[in-house]
Design an enzyme around this catalytic site. Structure first.
Site, PDB file in Angstrom:
ATOM      1  N   CYS A 110      18.756  43.827   9.370  1.00  0.00           N
ATOM      2  CA  CYS A 110      18.009  44.954   8.816  1.00  0.00           C
ATOM      3  C   CYS A 110      16.959  44.409   7.856  1.00  0.00           C
ATOM      4  CB  CYS A 110      18.971  45.886   8.080  1.00  0.00           C
ATOM      5  SG  CYS A 110      18.193  47.344   7.385  1.00  0.00           S
TER       6      CYS A 110
ATOM      7  N   HIS B 272      19.682  55.216   9.211  1.00  0.00           N
ATOM      8  CA  HIS B 272      18.973  55.085   7.926  1.00  0.00           C
ATOM      9  C   HIS B 272      18.612  56.462   7.361  1.00  0.00           C
ATOM     10  CE1 HIS B 272      18.504  50.822   7.258  1.00  0.00           C
ATOM     11  NE2 HIS B 272      17.869  50.587   8.389  1.00  0.00           N
TER      12      HIS B 272
ATOM     13  N   HIS C 130      20.378  52.701  14.980  1.00  0.00           N
ATOM     14  CA  HIS C 130      20.206  51.980  13.710  1.00  0.00           C
ATOM     15  C   HIS C 130      19.206  52.739  12.825  1.00  0.00           C
ATOM     16  CE1 HIS C 130      19.685  48.005  11.408  1.00  0.00           C
ATOM     17  NE2 HIS C 130      18.690  48.762  10.958  1.00  0.00           N
ATOM     18  N   GLU C 131      18.102  53.196  13.420  1.00  0.00           N
ATOM     19  CA  GLU C 131      17.065  53.894  12.640  1.00  0.00           C
ATOM     20  C   GLU C 131      17.528  55.284  12.207  1.00  0.00           C
ATOM     21  OE1 GLU C 131      15.097  51.899  11.676  1.00  0.00           O
ATOM     22  OE2 GLU C 131      15.167  50.410  13.259  1.00  0.00           O
TER      23      GLU C 131
HETATM   24  C1  SB7 Z   1      18.937  44.862  15.254  1.00  0.00           C
HETATM   25  C2  SB7 Z   1      17.862  45.159  14.439  1.00  0.00           C
HETATM   26  C3  SB7 Z   1      17.425  46.473  14.327  1.00  0.00           C
HETATM   27  C4  SB7 Z   1      18.093  47.445  15.018  1.00  0.00           C
HETATM   28  C5  SB7 Z   1      19.149  47.146  15.829  1.00  0.00           C
HETATM   29  C6  SB7 Z   1      19.575  45.844  15.938  1.00  0.00           C
HETATM   30  C7  SB7 Z   1      16.250  46.867  13.460  1.00  0.00           C
HETATM   31  C8  SB7 Z   1      15.918  45.947  12.349  1.00  0.00           C
HETATM   32  C9  SB7 Z   1      14.833  46.476  11.471  1.00  0.00           C
HETATM   33  N1  SB7 Z   1      15.285  47.499  10.618  1.00  0.00           N
HETATM   34  O1  SB7 Z   1      15.863  47.225   9.483  1.00  0.00           O
HETATM   35  C10 SB7 Z   1      14.997  48.805  10.897  1.00  0.00           C
HETATM   36  O2  SB7 Z   1      15.760  49.725  10.215  1.00  0.00           O
HETATM   37 NI    NI Z   2      17.449  48.670   9.241  1.00  0.00          NI
END
Ligand code: SB7
Ligand code: NI
Length: 182
Positions: free
Chosen positions: A109, A156, A152-153
């Site tokens: 992240c 957040h 993942h987003e």
């Molecule tokens: C690995 C990385 C991400 C998502 C899923 C697996 C995004 C990394 C960038 N971020 O921190 C976005 O929130």
């Molecule tokens: Ni992230």
């Protein structure tokens, strides 16, 4: 232009808050935030620009990560010869598979400077309802890696960090019904 100094790091309370819905049709202000976020992610993937500005490469970004507690996110990456590029407002997962999936290499992240090892089980398939940058409703079906990035987003926007999903006793525990994505 957004830079790494604008990225809020783990420990900041904004990353643990539920982000507020934005108004539709979108305010100019919110459109500009989404444009800045997408430019940052594209820049982070451009070798020259990333080196010049010391950007860590990312495939997505959520507004709380730049200190803005609003339901805005971007993702931008190529996978399986397909471009996944979205700027979304008020996204909601309206359905998902029973099947789980996780990345063999774990997740990282932009708001977390350390490497945190372990599997992050997520839904293998999701359907997302959201509004695009023009305020038009969209319905997006994703599976595999793109589904993982989107979750993942969206996490957040709900104050959830990827490591919250890692098994505390055994970070590499594989839940039933979960398939690995290499
Ligand atoms: C690995 C990385 C991400 C998502 C899923 C697996 C995004 C990394 C960038 N971020 O921190 C976005 O929130
Ligand atoms: Ni992230």
């Amino acid at each position: 232009m957004l830079l790494m100094k604008d990225i809020v790091r783990d420990g900041h309370p904004v990353l643990r808050k539920k982000a507020a819905e934005v108004t539709i049709p979108p305010l100019k202000e919110d459109v500009e935030i989404l444009e800045d976020m997408l430019t940052f992610i594209k820049n982070s993937q451009d070798e020259e620009i990333a080196e010049k500005y010391h950007l860590r490469s990312g495939v997505g970004l959520a507004a709380p990560q730049i200190g803005i507690s609003k339901q805005l996110l971007v993702v931008h990456f190529e996978y399986d010869d397909q471009l996944y590029s979205y700027q979304l407002m008020n996204p909601k997962i309206i359905s998902h598979s029973v099947q789980k999936a996780f990345l063999g290499g774990g997740e990282g992240c932009l708001s977390v400077d350390e490497v945190i090892e372990g599997y992050v089980p997520r839904n293998a398939k999701i359907t997302v309802r959201a509004f695009d940058i023009n305020g038009n409703p969209v319905k997006i079906r994703l599976k595999g890696y793109p589904a993982i990035v989107m979750q993942h987003e969206i996490d957040h926007l709900n104050g959830i960090m990827f490591y919250d999903h890692i098994n505390k006793e055994n970070p590499f525990h594989i839940p039933e019904n979960a398939k690995i994505i290499e």
